[in-house]
Enzyme design. Structure first.
Site, PDB file in Angstrom:
ATOM      1  CG  ASN A  12      -3.179  -6.862  -5.551  1.00 35.79           C
ATOM      2  OD1 ASN A  12      -4.547  -6.907  -4.646  1.00 35.79           O
ATOM      3  ND2 ASN A  12      -2.308  -8.117  -5.263  1.00 35.79           N
ATOM      4  CD1 TRP A  13      -6.845  -0.662  -3.650  1.00 36.64           C
ATOM      5  CD2 TRP A  13      -8.645  -0.716  -2.521  1.00 36.64           C
ATOM      6  NE1 TRP A  13      -7.522  -0.242  -3.961  1.00 36.64           N
ATOM      7  CE2 TRP A  13      -8.825   0.056  -3.445  1.00 36.64           C
ATOM      8  CE3 TRP A  13     -10.139  -1.240  -2.112  1.00 36.64           C
ATOM      9  CZ2 TRP A  13      -9.137   1.466  -3.528  1.00 36.64           C
ATOM     10  CZ3 TRP A  13     -10.765   0.210  -1.511  1.00 36.64           C
ATOM     11  CH2 TRP A  13     -10.821   1.070  -2.401  1.00 36.64           C
ATOM     12  CE  LYS A  14      -0.117  -6.065  -2.403  1.00 37.57           C
ATOM     13  NZ  LYS A  14       1.379  -6.755  -2.299  1.00 37.57           N
ATOM     14  CG  HIS A  99       0.101 -10.690  -5.953  1.00 44.76           C
ATOM     15  ND1 HIS A  99       0.646 -11.341  -4.698  1.00 44.76           N
ATOM     16  CD2 HIS A  99      -0.204  -9.979  -5.823  1.00 44.76           C
ATOM     17  CE1 HIS A  99       1.521  -9.767  -4.587  1.00 44.76           C
ATOM     18  NE2 HIS A  99       1.372  -8.726  -5.538  1.00 44.76           N
ATOM     19  CD  GLU A 101       1.573  -9.528  -1.106  1.00 50.76           C
ATOM     20  OE1 GLU A 101       0.310  -9.803  -1.340  1.00 50.76           O
ATOM     21  OE2 GLU A 101       1.906  -8.653  -1.162  1.00 50.76           O
ATOM     22  CD  GLU A 169       3.374  -7.175  -9.022  1.00 47.91           C
ATOM     23  OE1 GLU A 169       2.863  -6.146  -8.994  1.00 47.91           O
ATOM     24  OE2 GLU A 169       2.624  -8.719  -7.910  1.00 47.91           O
ATOM     25  N   GLY A 175       6.319  -4.123  -1.392  1.00 48.27           N
ATOM     26  CA  GLY A 175       6.029  -4.082   0.091  1.00 48.27           C
ATOM     27  C   GLY A 175       7.534  -3.210   0.620  1.00 48.27           C
ATOM     28  CB  SER A 214       8.258  -0.423  -3.659  1.00 43.77           C
ATOM     29  OG  SER A 214       8.692  -1.750  -3.043  1.00 43.77           O
ATOM     30  N   GLY A 235       0.717  -1.889  -5.323  1.00 44.29           N
ATOM     31  CA  GLY A 235      -0.465  -2.541  -4.023  1.00 44.29           C
ATOM     32  C   GLY A 235      -0.841  -0.743  -2.964  1.00 44.29           C
ATOM     33  N   GLY A 236       0.851  -1.140  -2.058  1.00 45.24           N
ATOM     34  CA  GLY A 236       0.409  -0.280  -1.511  1.00 45.24           C
ATOM     35  C   GLY A 236      -0.236   1.315  -1.478  1.00 45.24           C
TER      36      GLY A 236
HETATM   37  P1  13P Z   1       3.476  -2.751  -3.033  1.00 44.12           P
HETATM   38  O1  13P Z   1       3.294  -1.406  -4.537  1.00 44.12           O
HETATM   39  O2  13P Z   1       2.847  -2.057  -2.433  1.00 44.12           O
HETATM   40  O3  13P Z   1       5.112  -2.793  -3.357  1.00 44.12           O
HETATM   41  O4  13P Z   1       2.613  -3.622  -3.848  1.00 44.12           O
HETATM   42  C1  13P Z   1       2.622  -4.277  -4.575  1.00 44.12           C
HETATM   43  C2  13P Z   1       2.096  -5.747  -5.550  1.00 44.12           C
HETATM   44  O5  13P Z   1       2.423  -6.717  -4.989  1.00 44.12           O
HETATM   45  C3  13P Z   1       0.805  -5.334  -6.450  1.00 44.12           C
HETATM   46  O6  13P Z   1       0.573  -6.539  -6.476  1.00 44.12           O
END
Ligand code: 13P
Length: 252
Positions: A12-14, A99, A101, A169, A175, A214, A235-236
């Site tokens: 997920n590149w957000k 998600h 967020e 999640e 993050g 993470s 994510g990251g």
């Molecule tokens: P991180 O891997 O950056 O913690 O993000 C997880 C995430 O929200 C994937 O959707």
């Protein structure tokens, strides 16, 4: 892992990535198509602005493409929104819905997430439905209660292993570099597996349940080897091909 279920690792590149970032996608594609990425299915969900370009670069290959959100309606007067059929048309086969967020920053409810998941299925997309508790909820001992409520309220009717994926999640792990203990992850995934059986009967036993929050190359093997953990939503660490592929290599 779940017997007879192919693992799935999605990135997920957000709100990250410009055209120049597609070199990372191309590097991922090369590894996947060369059979160097292990047995898991891999997908990347870039921002909507990159979907069409990404689809072009991934055409004919085995790296799947996903989006990060969709509207509940197929078309109409919804300025700034993007519908599930539009995502499908742009080349996506997956879409993330619910998600944390979006649940937090855009006040998305379980009912809205379910409607988005239904729209995704109707458009022929596979919905990746996200659930997870906050730190306060976990500290209060309510993690399973909260995730149960989210799951019962967010999963679309008629979901099947080919059309829905669950991503657990924990909000406090996203993050932050923090992760739950393997025992806590296993406990939650077991609870989710039980609920999927209640919601979908036999097909719930094969619906993929991803862990997200993470996930890094250093912790992937431990987390992804747990019972009922069928992959990761990353994510990251999905922004760089080398890290994303190192996570997928947990299954190699
Ligand atoms: P991180 O891997 O950056 O913690 O993000 C997880 C995430 O929200 C994937 O959707």
């Amino acid at each position: 892992m779940t017997p007879d279920v192919r693992p799935f690792v999605a990135g997920n590149w957000k709100m990250n990535g410009l055209s120049a970032s597609l070199v990372e996608l191309e590097a991922m594609r090369r590894a996947v198509d060369a059979g160097e990425a292990g047995p898991a299915e891999l997908a990347v969900c870039p921002p909507a602005t990159l979907l069409a370009q990404a689809a072009w670069k991934l055409k004919g290959g085995k790296l799947a493409l996903g989006a990060q959100d969709c509207h509940t309606e197929a078309s109409g007067a919804f300025t700034g929104d993007i519908s599930a059929p539009m995502l499908k048309d742009a080349g996506a086969s997956y879409v993330i819905v619910g998600h944390s967020e979006r649940r937090t920053l855009h006040h998305e409810t379980d009912a809205l997430v379910r409607a988005k998941a239904e729209a995704a299925l109707k458009a022929g997309l596979t919905a990746i439905v996200c659930v997870g508790e906050t730190r306060d909820e976990r500290e209060a001992g309510d993690a399973i209660v909260v995730v149960t409520r989210q799951l019962l309220g967010s999963m679309p009717p008629g979901g099947a292993p080919e059309t829905v994926v669950v991503a657990y999640e924990p909000v406090w792990a996203i993050g932050t570099g923090l992760t739950p203990t393997p025992a806590d992850v296993a406990e939650m995934h077991k609870a989710i597996r039980g609920l999927l059986g209640e919601i979908y009967a036999a097909s719930g036993t094969k619906i993929r349940i991803l862990y997200g929050g993470s996930v890094k190359p250093a912790n992937a093997r431990e987390l992804l080897g747990l019972d009922n953990v069928d992959g990761a939503l990353v994510g990251g660490a999905s922004l760089k091909a080398v890290d994303f592929l190192a996570i997928a290599a947990a299954y190699a």
